[in-house]
Design a protein around this motif. Sequence first.
Motif, mmCIF file in Angstrom:
data_model
loop_
_atom_site.group_PDB
_atom_site.id
_atom_site.type_symbol
_atom_site.label_atom_id
_atom_site.label_comp_id
_atom_site.label_asym_id
_atom_site.label_seq_id
_atom_site.Cartn_x
_atom_site.Cartn_y
_atom_site.Cartn_z
ATOM 1 N N ALA A 190 0.770 -1.184 -0.041
ATOM 2 C CA ALA A 190 -0.061 0.073 0.056
ATOM 3 C C ALA A 190 0.785 1.119 0.031
ATOM 4 C CB ALA A 190 -0.759 -0.010 1.016
ATOM 5 N N GLN A 191 2.035 1.187 0.583
ATOM 6 C CA GLN A 191 2.987 2.302 0.825
ATOM 7 C C GLN A 191 3.417 2.540 -0.575
ATOM 8 O OE1 GLN A 191 6.004 1.918 3.508
ATOM 9 N NE2 GLN A 191 4.614 1.961 5.390
ATOM 10 N N MET A 192 3.889 1.549 -1.525
ATOM 11 C CA MET A 192 4.396 1.840 -2.794
ATOM 12 C C MET A 192 2.963 2.101 -3.698
ATOM 13 S SD MET A 192 6.248 -1.859 -3.196
ATOM 14 C CE MET A 192 6.324 -2.000 -5.202
ATOM 15 N N GLY A 193 1.709 1.839 -3.367
ATOM 16 C CA GLY A 193 0.718 2.495 -4.024
ATOM 17 C C GLY A 193 0.478 3.868 -3.876
ATOM 18 N N LEU A 194 0.700 4.424 -2.652
ATOM 19 C CA LEU A 194 0.566 5.686 -2.344
ATOM 20 C C LEU A 194 1.712 6.650 -3.103
ATOM 21 C CD1 LEU A 194 -0.513 7.894 -0.639
ATOM 22 C CD2 LEU A 194 1.132 7.438 1.019
ATOM 23 N N VAL A 195 2.889 6.010 -3.022
ATOM 24 C CA VAL A 195 3.942 6.954 -3.799
ATOM 25 C C VAL A 195 3.482 6.894 -5.313
ATOM 26 C CG1 VAL A 195 6.297 6.730 -4.447
ATOM 27 C CG2 VAL A 195 5.537 6.317 -2.110
ATOM 28 N N HIS A 196 3.128 5.627 -5.922
ATOM 29 C CA HIS A 196 2.624 5.548 -7.307
ATOM 30 C C HIS A 196 1.734 6.644 -7.616
ATOM 31 C CE1 HIS A 196 2.432 3.990 -11.125
ATOM 32 N NE2 HIS A 196 0.894 3.666 -11.045
ATOM 33 N N HIS A 197 0.809 6.558 -6.685
ATOM 34 C CA HIS A 197 -0.450 7.581 -6.838
ATOM 35 C C HIS A 197 -0.057 9.180 -6.868
ATOM 36 C CE1 HIS A 197 -4.735 8.745 -7.023
ATOM 37 N NE2 HIS A 197 -4.503 9.468 -6.021
ATOM 38 N N TYR A 198 0.754 9.385 -6.149
ATOM 39 C CA TYR A 198 1.253 10.519 -6.173
ATOM 40 C C TYR A 198 2.203 11.012 -7.471
ATOM 41 C CZ TYR A 198 -0.311 12.804 -1.559
ATOM 42 O OH TYR A 198 -1.058 13.486 -0.936
ATOM 43 N N THR A 199 3.055 10.002 -7.674
ATOM 44 C CA THR A 199 4.014 10.063 -8.718
ATOM 45 C C THR A 199 3.443 10.028 -10.153
ATOM 46 O OG1 THR A 199 5.548 8.971 -7.404
ATOM 47 C CG2 THR A 199 5.951 9.073 -10.005
ATOM 48 N N THR A 200 2.246 9.464 -10.359
ATOM 49 C CA THR A 200 1.745 9.377 -11.736
ATOM 50 C C THR A 200 0.271 10.273 -11.658
ATOM 51 O OG1 THR A 200 0.245 7.545 -10.969
ATOM 52 C CG2 THR A 200 2.348 7.296 -12.054
ATOM 53 N N ARG A 201 -0.413 10.742 -10.586
ATOM 54 C CA ARG A 201 -1.627 11.332 -11.013
ATOM 55 C C ARG A 201 -1.618 12.673 -10.062
ATOM 56 N NH1 ARG A 201 -3.615 7.560 -13.525
ATOM 57 N NH2 ARG A 201 -5.482 8.609 -14.233
ATOM 58 N N VAL A 202 -0.542 13.007 -9.276
ATOM 59 C CA VAL A 202 -0.607 14.337 -8.431
ATOM 60 C C VAL A 202 0.310 15.351 -8.842
ATOM 61 C CG1 VAL A 202 -0.678 15.050 -6.013
ATOM 62 C CG2 VAL A 202 -1.813 13.117 -6.534
ATOM 63 N N ILE A 203 1.558 14.777 -8.756
ATOM 64 C CA ILE A 203 2.571 15.796 -8.957
ATOM 65 C C ILE A 203 2.900 15.982 -10.448
ATOM 66 C CG2 ILE A 203 3.565 15.346 -6.875
ATOM 67 C CD1 ILE A 203 5.884 13.691 -8.369
#
Length: 239
Positions: A190-203
Motif C-alpha cells: 500500500a505504501q508503494m501504491g501511495l507513492v505511485h499515485h502521487y507520482t503518476t496522478r498528483v505531482i
Amino acid sequence: MAARGTALSLAIAASLTVSHVGQAQLRNVELELVLAIDTSTSVNADEYELQRTGLARAFRSANVQSAIASLGEQGIAVAVVQWAGPGQQRLAVDWTWMKGPQGAERFAEDLSAMPRAVSGFTDIAGAITHSMNQILTNNYVGDRLAIDVSGDGTSDENDPIFARDRALAQGITINGLAIHSDEYDLGDLAQMGLVHHYTTRVIGGPGHFLIQASDFDDFARAIEKKLVREIIGPAFAER
C-alpha cells in the motif's frame, strides 16, 4: 449630447483609475506557494497536531528562513489550505508575504494557532483545484507558482490527474509529500501504491518532486526539507 459625452468620459476615466489602483496593489514575488495539508478522516487529532506543529517548526528553522532570505527583496507569498472530501477545502491561513526571518516567524505564529477546519473523505482533485484558485485570485504575481500537496492516502473521490493538468496549464508546479501511516496504509504494498499515485496522478510541472515521510512523526523533518527545496527553486536545489 455634450453632457452625455462628458459623463461617459468621466466614467471611463474612473474605471481606468480603479484599474490602475488594482494593479498598484499587486505585489511581485519570487514564489507563490500553497501548502495543502490533509485533514481527512484518516488523519486523527494527534496526526493533525503533528502537521500543524511541524509546519510552524519548519518556518522557525534556520534552513527555511535562510532559503527565504536568499531570494532577496521580492520574497515569497505563502498560504495554507486544509482539504478532505468534495467541497471540504478551506483557506486555513491567509496569504502572507515574507522576505526573511521576521515574516517567517509571524507566519509560524499563525500556524501555531491554526484550528482544524474540515474532515471527510480524500479528494486530492478538490485540494488541487481549490489551491489553484487561491493562486489565481490573490494579490500577488509570482515568478514561480507551486502547490505543495501532503497526504497519507490515495484519492477515494475524483481522479486528481485532470485537476493536476489544469493547474499545470496555468504554469503551476505541484509537488507532493507522501506520509506513510501503518494504521491505514496496511504494509509495504500500500505504501508503494501511495507513492505511485502521487507520482503518476498528483505531482507535475517544472522541477516537480515527491518527498516521503515515514509517518506523521517524520512530517516535521520532511516538510522542512521540502520547503527549502521549493523556496530555493529547481535550478539551485539539491536533486
